[in-house]
Design an enzyme around this catalytic site. Sequence first.
Site, PDB file in Angstrom:
ATOM      1  N   ARG A 549       0.825  -1.207   0.000  1.00  0.00           N
ATOM      2  CA  ARG A 549       0.000   0.000   0.000  1.00  0.00           C
ATOM      3  C   ARG A 549       0.862   1.260   0.000  1.00  0.00           C
ATOM      4  O   ARG A 549       1.921   1.300   0.631  1.00  0.00           O
ATOM      5  CB  ARG A 549      -0.892   0.048   1.247  1.00  0.00           C
ATOM      6  N   SER A 609       7.352  -5.041   7.331  1.00  0.00           N
ATOM      7  CA  SER A 609       6.923  -5.996   8.370  1.00  0.00           C
ATOM      8  C   SER A 609       7.683  -7.312   8.298  1.00  0.00           C
ATOM      9  O   SER A 609       7.098  -8.394   8.166  1.00  0.00           O
ATOM     10  CB  SER A 609       5.421  -6.241   8.241  1.00  0.00           C
ATOM     11  N   ASP A 663       5.470  -3.101  11.359  1.00  0.00           N
ATOM     12  CA  ASP A 663       4.004  -2.932  11.439  1.00  0.00           C
ATOM     13  C   ASP A 663       3.498  -2.966  12.881  1.00  0.00           C
ATOM     14  O   ASP A 663       2.498  -2.323  13.220  1.00  0.00           O
ATOM     15  CB  ASP A 663       3.275  -3.969  10.588  1.00  0.00           C
TER      16      ASP A 663
END
Length: 923
Positions: A549, A609, A663
């Site tokens: 994203r 992450s 994350d």
Amino acid sequence: MDSIGSSGLRQGEEALSCSEEGLPGPSESSELVQECLQQFKVTRAQLQQIQASLLGSMEQALRGQASPAPAVRMLPTYVGSTPHGTEQGDFVVLELGATGASLRVLWVTLTGIEGHRVEPRSQEFVIPQEVMLGAGQQLFDFAAHCLSEFLDAQPVNKQGLQLGFSFSFPCHQTGLDRSTLISWTKGFRCSGVEGQDVVQLLRDAIRRQGAYSIDVVAVVNDTVGTMMGCEPGVRPCEVGLVVDTGTNACYMEEARHVAVLDEDRGRVCISVEWGSFSDDGALGPVLTTFDHTLDHESLNPGAQRFEKMIGGLYLGELVRLVLAHLARCGVLFGGCTSPALLSQGSILLEHVAEMEDPSTGAARVHAILQDLGLSPGASDVELVQHVCAAVCTRAAQLCAAALAAVLSCLQHSREQQTLQVAVATGGRVCERHPRFCSVLQGTVMLLAPECDVSFIPSVDGGGRGVAMVTAVAARLAAHRRLLEQTLAPFRLNHDQLAAVQAQMRKAMAKGLRGEASSLRMLPTFVRATPDGSERGDFLALDLGGTNFRVLLVRVTTGVQITSEIYSIPETVAQGSGQQLFDHIVDCIVDFQQKQGLSGQSLPLGFTFSFPCRQLGLDQGILLNWTKGFKASDCEGQDVVSLLREAITRRQAVELNVVAIVNDTVGTMMSCGYEDPRCEIGLIVGTGTNACYMEELRNMAGVPGDSGRMCINMEWGAFGDDGSLAMLSTRFDASVDQASINPGKQRFEKMISGMYLGEIVRHILLHLTSLGVLFRGQQIQRLQTRDIFKTKFLSEIESDSLALRQVRAILEDLGLPLTSDDALMVLEVCQAVSQRAAQLCGAGVAAVVEKIRENRGLEELAVSVGVDGTLYKLHPHFSSLVAATVRELAPRCVVTFLQSEDGSGKGAALVTAVACRLAQLTRV
């Protein structure tokens, strides 16, 4: 209208009694006959009213609504499963009440092989009238004596026999082997039995007899036996119908609809005691003067009104009353009656069936009437057949209305538009009256057009079915033992969870000191959580799975986010590092163009992450790939440098990378913006991880003694040193061996969504090999890796789902299963996800206790920011985690906050806090 009762001969009457009045003429005779037979005609509207009334009463009784009293009893039988064809063994069956004044003992052998039947051996014993109306102990001693006499003639072992007890009277069952007689029917009136457990009375009698060691496994009525004796076919046989001396039905109901059971899952066979149905509004219009006479002169006036219009004990009597009436009116037998015709019980069910037979009926009418001392003419024979047809047609139509109510109830309960079901039929009325069955089936089609019903005649009057109930109970008990043994290692007790908590505390301390530990305890260089004063526009990147994203985050008095999702093809995720980072920069450029940001250099936070060792806020060395990524030339490299190099290769782009963020840290920061007490981040999704604010003085590798820094625990690797070996099962080992990183991320593989479905699949394979699931047949679809996604576990365990929907989810996966299979799959999912949540809770408990001790507090109030699909979507995971933390860390008050976009918003907030702190430093 004059109705003849059962008082037999009038005083002084010895043989034929003929009417002394003039006989009616043909026209008058025809009117009298029409008037008489018209009473037995039932309209479609009347049948629909009976169907609707009975359905309403059934639903009221299922809900446990006591006022007004339901017009029908719905009694749970505690039979929770229908046969699936693998049942085997030898069973004794004792039938009492199924065929009126007789008792039957059977020896039933089940082979468990489709199409291979062994005929049961049986013996019938007539019950003397004085026993039927005597003391209860006398009846049960008689039954035990018959049992011994039968077994004496069989080459059997006297020890360890399993018996199914078919007891066909209204009972209140409280277990498969516990049943209290509510009331006698069918001509029985033994004293001291009503209100008693009939299984116990039989056990006591067998013990008094003393000849055999017999275990009474189940008590079943003949209707349940009929349903259970039905061969497993194309469609499930889930309804039983008996029309014999009396009448009754049963069907498989969803347990959650049965108020008295207080069960959420599974099914249970309900005995619909419709013989006692007594709604005057619905039944009143179809009751004839003959029904009233029969009821008045019965053993139980006012009771079993519906049964008295259908049951075989009464059909012959209704025919006799009509014939006697027509004879007295001069329409039959030249106006003559006989003592036999006026005697109750002189016309039996068998006589009615024989007289109705289309080929031999006329001859049988002659013979039967002559046996009654009558001299029928040709017109009499035809009229008697009309009377039999009228009485039996009405009985079949009424029975069909009741069966249509049961089918409607079943259809509502399954929430199906079209119900496909088999109905097992039993009893002498069904067996010996082809006309009864054809009228019944035709009327059911008329009243329940949305139900596709096939009728399967019972093979041996339900005896095999009673043995089947016993066998199914034995099979389920054996399967239950195997299931419990399989799932036992997943059911963790307090001591095991406390040991995990203690192990984690040790590993945390070693990791912070820089010693060898399965917890890396990595500094993130995030030194503060948001204080609410942050302002500005920030870009955020989020790479942590198959999707990537790009976000624009505007921080003012609140947070506004615009984002776009880009996919990362597997070829890129497992190709070269340069290819991966070039793809990421292409996505950023595309996003900037769409948002009108081209040429602007906004501060950027990069959520990455994967396990990294951070050397600064904008420096992160990738330790190893996880989650299916394997891009080459990245491990051991600074990922921010790799990103900057890709930006340089693209030339026309300027980006200011301020921070690389895990994350989990992003989640903590995102929730910290809303709640300043949020000092822990937790992810439970595809993978799992945690972070928390640690005191700098406890961190060996970071200079400074005052203040705090967020530690990225990388707790997915906890236990890689073998410290979780005591909790690892054979299924965990299988999943680990088949993974792309055997021996690594052991804690994650017991907790996260990427692996739970695989653990479930391996357990199901094992249970199938034991014969517990899918009838022991290897299902090819079950051999396929990763068919159980996390969302399936979440859907299957949802409280709002009926068992039917659980089955539908599993059938969509290509798993053909029974309701029993669905229940077991559900239990497996529950055990695996419960263990995952408890292990996660033990980890959180270790963290909150560490923070409390760091700060020297008696009690700590702290919040945990949480993200991840497993935590958010699973119906019970979050509450199980919280309960485990309360149990293991009672001095900490822990609030769990679900993060909104931790990895995107969180990365921007880390960047915003860094900019705020930098500005403060410059000032």
